[in-house]
Design a protein around this motif. Structure first.
Motif, mmCIF file in Angstrom:
data_model
loop_
_atom_site.group_PDB
_atom_site.id
_atom_site.type_symbol
_atom_site.label_atom_id
_atom_site.label_comp_id
_atom_site.label_asym_id
_atom_site.label_seq_id
_atom_site.Cartn_x
_atom_site.Cartn_y
_atom_site.Cartn_z
ATOM 1 N N GLU A 130 20.064 12.426 46.083
ATOM 2 C CA GLU A 130 19.433 13.584 45.451
ATOM 3 C C GLU A 130 18.833 13.156 44.110
ATOM 4 O O GLU A 130 19.311 12.207 43.496
ATOM 5 N N PRO A 131 17.825 13.869 43.621
ATOM 6 C CA PRO A 131 17.332 13.549 42.272
ATOM 7 C C PRO A 131 18.335 14.033 41.225
ATOM 8 O O PRO A 131 18.950 15.091 41.397
ATOM 9 N N PRO A 132 18.518 13.287 40.151
ATOM 10 C CA PRO A 132 19.463 13.713 39.113
ATOM 11 C C PRO A 132 18.849 14.797 38.238
ATOM 12 O O PRO A 132 17.634 14.883 38.082
ATOM 13 N N ALA A 133 19.714 15.618 37.646
ATOM 14 C CA ALA A 133 19.249 16.602 36.669
ATOM 15 C C ALA A 133 18.751 15.873 35.424
ATOM 16 O O ALA A 133 17.774 16.275 34.798
ATOM 17 N N GLN A 134 19.416 14.765 35.095
ATOM 18 C CA GLN A 134 19.049 13.960 33.934
ATOM 19 C C GLN A 134 19.561 12.545 34.182
ATOM 20 O O GLN A 134 20.658 12.353 34.710
ATOM 21 N N ALA A 135 18.782 11.559 33.784
ATOM 22 C CA ALA A 135 19.197 10.166 33.945
ATOM 23 C C ALA A 135 20.412 9.883 33.065
ATOM 24 O O ALA A 135 20.591 10.492 32.009
ATOM 25 N N CYS A 136 21.240 8.951 33.509
ATOM 26 C CA CYS A 136 22.429 8.615 32.733
ATOM 27 C C CYS A 136 22.210 7.328 31.941
ATOM 28 O O CYS A 136 21.377 6.498 32.278
ATOM 29 N N ASP A 137 22.991 7.208 30.876
ATOM 30 C CA ASP A 137 22.950 6.030 30.004
ATOM 31 C C ASP A 137 23.935 4.962 30.452
ATOM 32 O O ASP A 137 23.797 3.797 30.099
#
Length: 171
Positions: free
Chosen positions: A91-98
């Motif tokens: 799935e596409p993420p809501a926000q990319a992670c660090d």
């Protein structure tokens, strides 16, 4: 730690080394703890100042135990999702992670596909860090954009931290 078949928490010594490596990067980081199990890595990240940790754990009992531990520790910035990690990564993420932690059950050989999906579906910020824990003899096929940052081993376990290079990901 609850006793669940196949559960293999990251040893304390390895966790201490990892978070010493992460010390300059953890404050304010958005983290993803795939194959969370006990949640030890993500909980440690929260305790050291991570802004948010998304825990993905397939086993509903472990996910519930993790929710209870987060509540007991008053960690409000952790979100637990009881789901298959590979399905989530499709799935596409809501926000990319660090920062992402990849520490699947060793018997399932999920490293390469997890790494491919993290990269292919924009789960990682341009200079994200990725921690990978695997058997010492396991051959990994990681994206070329993941450059080795630090590595070590403890007994039969290899642990490594990679830094994503957005320039290499685009090529």
């Amino acid at each position: 730690v609850a006793d669940f078949e196949g559960l293999r928490p990251t040893p304390d010594r390895v966790r201490e080394t990892l978070f010493n490596w992460l010390a300059p990067y953890i404050a304010g980081a958005r983290c993803l703890d795939l194959y969370a199990g006990t949640g030890a890595l993500g909980i440690e990240a929260l305790s050291r100042g991570a802004a948010r940790v998304d825990f993905i754990e397939r086993d509903a009992r472990l996910a519930q135990a993790l929710r209870e531990n987060l509540a007991r520790l008053r960690q409000e910035n952790g979100r637990v999702r009881s789901a298959d990690a590979l399905a989530v990564l499709r799935e596409p993420p809501a926000q990319a992670c660090d920062l992402a932690f990849i520490d699947p059950p060793f018997s399932l050989d999920l490293w390469d596909e997890s790494a491919r999906l993290l990269e292919a579906n924009a789960w990682l910020a341009p200079a994200a860090l990725v921690y990978v824990e695997s058997p010492l003899e396991q051959t990994l096929h990681l994206p070329p954009s993941w450059q080795p940052h630090r590595a070590g081993h403890a007994g039969a376990v290899r642990y490594a931290l990679y830094r994503r290079s957005d320039k290499l990901a685009a090529s």
